[in-house]
Structures are given as C-alpha cells and as structure tokens.
Design a protein around this motif. Sequence first.
Motif: not given
Length: 268
Positions: A48-55
Amino acid sequence: MPIYIDQMGRSVRIAERPQRIISLVPSQTEWLADLGLEQEVIALTKFCIHPHSWWREKERIGGTKSLDLDKIRSLQPDLIIANKEENTKAEIELLAQEFPVWISDIANLPQALEMMRALGQITGQAQRAESLLAPFEEALAAYQAPAANLSVAYFIWRQPWMLAAGQTFIDEMLNWAGFKNVLGHLARYPSLSLKELEQEKIDLIFLSSEPYPFKEKHIAELKEIWPNSQILLVDGEIFSWYGSRLFKAPDYCRALWKRIVAAGKLGG
C-alpha cells in the motif's frame, strides 16, 4: 450495527463509522486516504504505497497474499477491507470468523465506482465520496479515444512472460481507453512464450510498471521479435488500480495516445 452487502454478495455487520480499519488492498487504501480517514485506518499492507506518508508511518501487516494474521488480531480492527483477487481466500476466511471483512470484487469501471461509493457509505464519508466521484465521472464520459482500432499486448511479467487477457480489470481499462486487447479472447493472466505470441498481429506492446518493473532494456529485447510494433513502458497503476488512481486515467490515456500518434501509429 448496520448490515452491508459486499461485492461478493456477503452480508457484513459493521459498526457505524468504524474507528479501527485495516486495508489489505493498495488501490483501496489510497481511496480511504482521499476520504480523509487518517485516524481511522490503523494498518495496511507493505504494498500500500499510496499515500507514501501512510506507507511510511502506519503499521504494516504483511503482503496482500501473505498476511501477518497474529498482528492483525492484536490490532483488533472493527473493519477489514479485502479483495477477492488480491488477497488469499484461506486467510480472508479465517479473518472473517473474527472480524467484519468487506470484500470487493472488481472487473470493470462500474464495479470500481460502486466500491468507492460503498466504502464512503460504510465509513460515514458518503458525501465526500460523491464530491470526489462526480467530476471523475464527468471526465470519464468526456474521454474520447481515436478510432484507430490498434491491437495491444499488455505484458505484466517476465520469465515466464505473462500478459493481461480478458476477464480482467486491465482488459476493461484497455478497451475503455480505445485499445483492442490482442488476448481479449483468453481469460485472466496467461503465461505464453514469445514464440506463441509471434503469430499475433500486434500494433502496440505495453510493458507495465507493475507487478514486474519493466525497464527500457526490455524494449530492445522485444523489438527483435516485433520490429514493426511500437513498444511502450506504461504506468501499471493507471490500468490495474481501481481506486483513486483512476482519477488520473483520462489525462494519462490522452497523453499516451499523443505518444502513439507522434510515432506514426495512428491508423496503423
């Protein structure tokens, strides 16, 4: 608690406005972010690379097909969002015995829109979902592809060579974008040798950025077999992600057609 029917036809009892959500589906994770569920989504997969901040910041619970079930249990979610194709049936069935699991099953654009609306409703963000989807549906309706009838082979893997055929979301997106899938008569993701494909008339070859990360060097490899075909690296997320990435599809496909036209392939 309200009962919702997921896209598998299952009845799922889910707490009103769930507060501890785990997403097992990368494209749907991004949609949850667009719905403003920063606090509610507590964990996701390593893909789950989007959003990066979550990843980067949120708890990761393994891969889409190799879940850390013990970690999921320790997080005590009140909603798990899964997908028929992306997740493993045995793992999902185990989780569904303990937690509410809403499963999507998406093969076309109407089902993708249905999923996005359903998740908006389940999470108490129906109005926000509609505000995001309305302009997107207008953009979908406004999109017009050139009437070129060009055939395309869409590669997703190398060694063995695998392509997207019929009965897939990728096939749906190719057709929507104005391309003719040369393997549309086959099902799912066949593994074929390049020799088996040589007999096909292929105007375009798309090398997807995922799941296999095709690069420029692979263009030369295939050019030896199809010297008259135009071979392009394409953004796999545009053609295979059925969440927020779809919002980029109309502009991306217009730009893709411009590249094809510039190369003299229109009407080829």
